[in-house]
Enzyme design. Structure first.
Site, PDB file in Angstrom:
ATOM      1  N   CYS A   1       0.854  -1.177   0.000  1.00  0.00           N
ATOM      2  CA  CYS A   1       0.000   0.000   0.000  1.00  0.00           C
ATOM      3  C   CYS A   1       0.898   1.237   0.000  1.00  0.00           C
ATOM      4  O   CYS A   1       1.813   1.347   0.813  1.00  0.00           O
ATOM      5  CB  CYS A   1      -0.897  -0.012   1.230  1.00  0.00           C
ATOM      6  SG  CYS A   1      -1.878   1.498   1.445  1.00  0.00           S
TER       7      CYS A   1
ATOM      8  N   CYS B   1      -8.492  -4.993  -9.901  1.00  0.00           N
ATOM      9  CA  CYS B   1      -8.154  -3.883 -10.783  1.00  0.00           C
ATOM     10  C   CYS B   1      -7.703  -2.740  -9.872  1.00  0.00           C
ATOM     11  O   CYS B   1      -8.516  -2.123  -9.189  1.00  0.00           O
ATOM     12  CB  CYS B   1      -9.396  -3.513 -11.590  1.00  0.00           C
ATOM     13  SG  CYS B   1      -9.131  -2.264 -12.830  1.00  0.00           S
TER      14      CYS B   1
ATOM     15  N   CYS C   1      -4.998   0.573   6.519  1.00  0.00           N
ATOM     16  CA  CYS C   1      -5.272   2.013   6.601  1.00  0.00           C
ATOM     17  C   CYS C   1      -6.589   2.433   5.959  1.00  0.00           C
ATOM     18  O   CYS C   1      -6.992   3.589   6.075  1.00  0.00           O
ATOM     19  CB  CYS C   1      -4.121   2.808   5.989  1.00  0.00           C
ATOM     20  SG  CYS C   1      -4.005   2.714   4.181  1.00  0.00           S
TER      21      CYS C   1
ATOM     22  N   CYS D   1      -7.154  -1.143   1.490  1.00  0.00           N
ATOM     23  CA  CYS D   1      -6.113  -1.694   2.347  1.00  0.00           C
ATOM     24  C   CYS D   1      -6.699  -1.996   3.717  1.00  0.00           C
ATOM     25  O   CYS D   1      -7.363  -1.146   4.319  1.00  0.00           O
ATOM     26  CB  CYS D   1      -4.968  -0.688   2.452  1.00  0.00           C
ATOM     27  SG  CYS D   1      -3.694  -1.158   3.642  1.00  0.00           S
TER      28      CYS D   1
ATOM     29  N   CYS E   1       0.512   3.156   3.595  1.00  0.00           N
ATOM     30  CA  CYS E   1       0.953   2.616   4.893  1.00  0.00           C
ATOM     31  C   CYS E   1       1.977   1.491   4.792  1.00  0.00           C
ATOM     32  O   CYS E   1       2.395   0.951   5.802  1.00  0.00           O
ATOM     33  CB  CYS E   1      -0.251   2.170   5.713  1.00  0.00           C
ATOM     34  SG  CYS E   1      -1.028   0.653   5.104  1.00  0.00           S
TER      35      CYS E   1
END
Length: 154
Positions: free
Chosen positions: A59, A131, A110, A107, A62
């Site tokens: 991510c 996607c 976060c 995510c 984070c």
């Protein structure tokens, strides 16, 4: 696919909008925090295909490990596509924006918007296509952190 989306204040990494805006570029903030999208075929990772054991994607907000290089595949959709994620790395939410119903993926650490997951296209053995916006992720070279396993979202 049922919603698995936790309350916004229950994510492990919780920051104010001002904190996120200070850490992310305007394009990253628009996608990750405001659930925007980058234009098709413009993302850094759309046509990026690392060797299978060369690294993994985290991510951008984070650094939570999300996808292995091995799970990335060529879908032709204009955005990076993955057919599985690390267990517990993403959560889903029903997205009814733009007059259609889609499954949003964020995510799990976060709550940052990654993109959408589609099922039933028969592009891979998992029958899932995550996607993902390139600005939502960052490629990390090196071995996958110990203890991570991949799985479908469902």
């Amino acid at each position: 696919m049922p919603d698995k989306y936790p309350a916004p204040d229950s994510f492990e990494v919780a920051k104010t909008d001002a904190e996120w805006a200070a850490e992310l570029t305007p394009a990253e903030y628009n996608v990750i925090r405001n659930k925007g999208t980058e234009r098709a075929t413009t993302g850094e990772y759309d046509k990026f295909y690392p060797e299978k054991h060369e690294g993994f994607f985290v991510c951008k907000a984070c650094k939570n490990p999300l996808y292995s290089a091995e799970s990335k595949f060529k879908s032709g959709c204009g955005w990076p596509a993955f057919d599985k994620c690390f267990k517990g790395a993403v959560v889903t939410n029903t997205d009814n924006a733009y007059g259609m119903q889609r499954v949003e993926i964020v995510c799990a650490k976060c709550g940052g918007h990654l993109g959408h997951v589609f099922e039933g296209e028969r592009m891979t053995s998992t029958n899932e296509r995550h996607c993902v916006n390139s600005v939502s992720v960052k490629f990390q070279k090196g071995p996958i952190p110990e203890g991570l396993e991949e799985d479908k979202v469902v």
